[in-house]
Design an enzyme around this catalytic site. Structure first.
Site, short mmCIF file in Angstrom:
data_model
loop_
_atom_site.label_atom_id
_atom_site.label_comp_id
_atom_site.label_asym_id
_atom_site.label_seq_id
_atom_site.Cartn_x
_atom_site.Cartn_y
_atom_site.Cartn_z
N ALA A 50 0.64 -1.24 0.02
CA ALA A 50 -0.02 -0.11 0.07
C ALA A 50 0.85 1.34 0.14
O ALA A 50 2.11 1.26 0.05
CB ALA A 50 -1.20 0.27 1.39
N HIS A 51 0.19 2.46 0.15
CA HIS A 51 0.83 3.72 -0.05
C HIS A 51 1.76 3.79 1.06
O HIS A 51 1.55 3.58 2.24
CB HIS A 51 -0.40 4.77 -0.21
CG HIS A 51 -1.03 4.75 0.88
ND1 HIS A 51 -2.29 3.93 1.02
CD2 HIS A 51 -1.25 5.80 2.01
CE1 HIS A 51 -3.09 4.39 2.07
NE2 HIS A 51 -2.14 5.30 2.62
N ASN A 52 2.67 4.63 0.88
CA ASN A 52 3.96 5.31 1.97
C ASN A 52 4.53 3.87 2.58
O ASN A 52 5.06 4.11 3.81
CB ASN A 52 3.21 5.96 2.73
CG ASN A 52 2.49 7.22 2.29
OD1 ASN A 52 2.86 7.68 1.37
ND2 ASN A 52 1.33 7.81 2.99
N SER B 87 1.52 3.01 5.10
CA SER B 87 2.45 3.64 6.00
C SER B 87 3.17 2.69 7.09
O SER B 87 3.66 3.01 8.04
CB SER B 87 1.81 4.75 6.79
OG SER B 87 1.05 5.72 6.03
#
Length: 160
Positions: free
Chosen positions: A69-71, A89
C-alpha cells in the site's frame, strides 16, 4: 529490477477522508522507488505514496499476488511469499521474511531480521530488545484467538 506480468506499480493508494455526507478521495502525489535488484512477481500491486514515497529496498523479493500500500517502506534483502499484504504507512526493516498470505496492518514499524509465519496477521506489536534478541508480542482480537487462525511462530532470527 525484475517485474512480473500484470503487475501494477504507481497507481493511487486507497485513501479517503470520511465525513457524514460522503467519502472524499485523498489524492496520492508520491512516487514508488524500487532500489537495485528488486524482484516483483506477477499480479502484484504497489501503490504510490500519498505525500511521501513508497520505497522498496535493494535485493527485496515479492512473490506473485502481493499488495504493498501507499507510503510503505520495505528494507533491503526482504522476502515476501505469495498473497502477502502490507497496509499503508508501514515501515519494515531489513532481512524480514514473510510467509504466504501474511497480512500486516498499517502504521506499524517492524524491525530487522523478523520472520513471519504463513497466514499470520499482525495488528499491533511491541518489540523488546535484550542484547541481540528481539521478542515480538502480538495483540490478537478475541475472534482470532477463538478461530485458531494460524497466528503462531513469529520470531526473529538469531542474528540481528
Amino acid at each position: 529490477v525484475r517485474i512480473g506480468r500484470n503487475t501494477s506499480i504507481g497507481q493511487p493508494g486507497f485513501g479517503f477522508a470520511i465525513n457524514k455526507l460522503s467519502n472524499k478521495k485523498i489524492y496520492h502525489l508520491g512516487r514508488v522507488i524500487l532500489q537495485s535488484n528488486v524482484n516483483i512477481g506477477s499480479n502484484c500491486c504497489i501503490d504510490r505514496g500519498s505525500f511521501g514515497d513508497t520505497i522498496i529496498g535493494e535485493n527485496t523479493y515479492f512473490d506473485n499476488l502481493c499488495h504493498i500500500a501507499h507510503n510503505v517502506v520495505v528494507g533491503s534483502n526482504c522476502i515476501f511469499a505469495a498473497m502477502a499484504g502490507i497496509a499503508g504507512s508501514t515501515k519494515i526493516g531489513n532481512y524480514v521474511m514473510a510467509g504466504g498470505q501474511v497480512g500486516i496492518s498499517g502504521h506499524l514499524s517492524i524491525g530487522n531480521n523478523v520472520q513471519i509465519a504463513a497466514k499470520s496477521a499482525i495488528f499491533k506489536f511491541e518489540t523488546k530488545t535484550s542484547g541481540r534478541a528481539v521478542n515480538i508480542i502480538l495483540f490478537l482480537s478475541e475472534s482470532s484467538k477463538r478461530s485458531n487462525s494460524g497466528l503462531v511462530n513469529i520470531s526473529p532470527t538469531k542474528d540481528e
